[in-house]
Structures are given as C-alpha cells and as structure tokens.
Design an enzyme around this catalytic site. Structure first.
Site, PDB file in Angstrom:
ATOM      1  N   CYS A 194     -33.086  -9.587   1.254  1.00 21.09           N
ATOM      2  CA  CYS A 194     -33.566  -8.898   2.454  1.00 21.09           C
ATOM      3  C   CYS A 194     -35.050  -8.589   2.363  1.00 21.09           C
ATOM      4  CB  CYS A 194     -32.816  -7.583   2.648  1.00 21.09           C
ATOM      5  SG  CYS A 194     -31.110  -7.808   3.134  1.00 21.09           S
ATOM      6  N   PHE A 235       0.796  -1.225   0.000  1.00 22.92           N
ATOM      7  CA  PHE A 235       0.000   0.000   0.000  1.00 22.92           C
ATOM      8  C   PHE A 235       0.825   1.269   0.000  1.00 22.92           C
ATOM      9  CE2 PHE A 235      -2.894  -3.229   1.441  1.00 22.92           C
ATOM     10  CZ  PHE A 235      -4.104  -2.869   0.885  1.00 22.92           C
ATOM     11  N   ARG A 236       1.897   1.309   0.803  1.00 24.35           N
ATOM     12  CA  ARG A 236       2.539   2.583   1.067  1.00 24.35           C
ATOM     13  C   ARG A 236       3.930   2.754   0.468  1.00 24.35           C
ATOM     14  NH1 ARG A 236      -0.947   1.664   5.150  1.00 24.35           N
ATOM     15  NH2 ARG A 236      -2.191   3.454   5.803  1.00 24.35           N
ATOM     16  N   HIS A 241      -7.453  -7.820   9.428  1.00 23.29           N
ATOM     17  CA  HIS A 241      -8.119  -6.839   8.568  1.00 23.29           C
ATOM     18  C   HIS A 241      -9.145  -7.479   7.641  1.00 23.29           C
ATOM     19  CE1 HIS A 241      -4.660  -3.722   9.138  1.00 23.29           C
ATOM     20  NE2 HIS A 241      -5.529  -3.717  10.137  1.00 23.29           N
ATOM     21  N   ILE A 261      -5.232  -9.582   3.444  1.00 21.22           N
ATOM     22  CA  ILE A 261      -6.597 -10.037   3.175  1.00 21.22           C
ATOM     23  C   ILE A 261      -6.624 -11.050   2.033  1.00 21.22           C
ATOM     24  CG2 ILE A 261      -7.607  -7.879   3.998  1.00 21.22           C
ATOM     25  CD1 ILE A 261      -7.875  -6.971   1.090  1.00 21.22           C
ATOM     26  N   ASP A 262      -5.451 -11.520   1.603  1.00 22.93           N
ATOM     27  CA  ASP A 262      -5.348 -12.338   0.391  1.00 22.93           C
ATOM     28  C   ASP A 262      -5.509 -13.837   0.619  1.00 22.93           C
ATOM     29  OD1 ASP A 262      -2.730 -13.142   1.391  1.00 22.93           O
ATOM     30  OD2 ASP A 262      -1.980 -11.242   0.594  1.00 22.93           O
ATOM     31  N   CYS A 318     -23.999  -8.958   3.291  1.00 20.45           N
ATOM     32  CA  CYS A 318     -25.077  -7.972   3.381  1.00 20.45           C
ATOM     33  C   CYS A 318     -25.084  -7.386   4.786  1.00 20.45           C
ATOM     34  CB  CYS A 318     -26.425  -8.623   3.080  1.00 20.45           C
ATOM     35  SG  CYS A 318     -27.828  -7.519   3.397  1.00 20.45           S
TER      36      CYS A 318
END
Length: 253
Positions: free
Chosen positions: A154, A36-37, A118, A102-103, A126
C-alpha cells in the site's frame, strides 16, 4: 429414519429439475471439521466475539492464531455428501449450492455453482488496496514478519488502513453477498427452485436462516440435519435427523 419419509424424499428429488441446496457446518463435520455451536463445537471453547470484526482489528495476531488453528483445514477432503451433490449437479439436478461453510469442500468435490455466503478461509485481502493473499502466504508471513497482518504493497502509511483480513464474514462484517444485488440474486435462485434441500444447518443464523421463506408456494423442503430447525413443522417439509452422507447414499435414482 422412517422408510416412508425417505421414500417420499427420494421421489421428490428424483423428479426435481432444479434443486437448490442450503448447507451448513453439519455437512463438513463428516469430513472431520468442527462445527460452531454443538457440544463439541468451536464456541464451546471460545467466545463468539473472537470471530468479530472488532476483535480482529484490536487483536489481529491472536485472531490469526485462532483462525489458522480452528478454521483452516487444507487437508480436509470432501465426504460422500459433497460428492453426491457434485454428481447431482453434473446430472443437471442441482442448480445451486448456497453454503455457510468457508472450507471450499463443495468445490473440491467438483461442484461449480456454489455461493459461499460467509466467504472463504482460503484467501485474505488488504482492506486498503485490495491485494489478495492466499492463506498459505499469510502463514508464511506469520512465520517471518512481526506485523504480518499489515499489507506492504500500500502507498498509505497509516497502519490502521493496511490490515489484511481473511475473506470470511465476521460478526459486524458485510460480505459480497450481503449487498442488495447479491441478496436478490440468491432470492431469485430460491424462488426458481422446485425443491429446497437443507443439509447440516440449524437455520438459526440470520440472514441465511431467512432463505427458505422465499421459496415459491408449494415447493417442498427436505431437511437433513441432526438437530432441530425452525422449519421442521412447516407445510410440505420433510425432516430426517440423521447423517447427511449415509442418507443421501440411500437415495438412489
């Protein structure tokens, strides 16, 4: 890398019986996934705000386009670092892996005791009824439905109640491990470790960055990360700023 540092780390890991591992994006970059950074990371080309809860609810279509293009890597395969951690877990050396990633690559490699702090990009839920969709299902919905991000299972008719959110922790969001119970569970794991192994994270994003503070007194920290971290000069801390896979490969028991 100084040979004496590697030798010291090898001895520590060899005799450890409950290694707790903290991992970040740096372990997945060796599988071709962007971090990311860094200068080539995701935030060099997009603002952090795009991964916020506020942006998701205001611009769900744009959010999903960005997430699918930048966060979803179904064809990525575990690298040597993931594989070695899975091997050490099978041997009873690694007790837990707590990851910012998250992979799902730790699980793909065979690790079982993984806390995805994370969340995960593999599913979406939902926010009203709790129905869970796989990301592949969401991609199919994107291709076939105009309001693909709205749950059609829903009973509620209110549009704002039926959003299907990826199961990742966004800025302004709270994940399942951000509860008092979840946080205490993680802290207990860290307190019980006889070695803390930090791989591929700058330890600058809270609250994940606070975890090393909770280790028991005298427990060593080994950090393998190409950049600096706030813990590099902490007592009983050993730092190697090189590739995770090649470094762990050189640690032979």
């Amino acid at each position: 890398m100084e040979n004496n540092t590697l030798e010291t780390c090898t001895k520590i890991l060899k005799h450890a019986k409950n290694i707790v591992v903290l991992t970040g994006a740096g372990i997945s970059t060796e599988s071709g996934i962007k971090d990311f950074r860094s200068q080539t990371g995701i935030y060099e080309h997009a603002p952090e705000y795009i991964l916020s809860l506020d942006y998701f609810y205001k611009h769900p279509k744009e959010f999903y386009q960005f997430a699918i293009e930048n966060l979803y890597h179904p064809d990525a395969v575990p690298n040597k670092g993931h594989q070695i951690l899975a091997k050490w877990e099978a041997e009873g050396r690694v007790g837990s892996i707590i990851t910012q990633n998250i992979d799902g690559l730790h699980q793909k490699a065979g690790s079982k005791n993984v806390i995805e702090f994370h969340g995960t990009i593999k599913t979406a839920t939902c926010q009203n009824c709790g129905k869970r969709y796989s990301t592949s299902e969401m991609i199919n919905r994107i291709e076939t439905l105009e309001d693909f991000y709205l749950c059609n299972h829903c009973e509620t008719k209110r549009k704002e109640d039926r959003f299907i959110k990826p199961d990742v922790v966004l800025f302004g969001d709270t994940g399942e491990w951000f509860t008092m119970e979840g946080f205490n569970h993680i802290l207990n794991l860290i307190r019980g470790a006889d070695c803390l192994l930090v791989l591929g994270t700058s330890l600058k994003v809270t609250p994940f960055s606070t975890f090393p503070q909770y280790k028991s007194a005298g427990v060593p920290i080994i950090i393998i990360n190409k950049g600096d971290t706030p813990y590099d000069f902490a007592p009983n801390t050993f730092v190697i700023q090189e590739s995770i896979g090649s470094t762990l490969t050189r640690i032979v028991f």
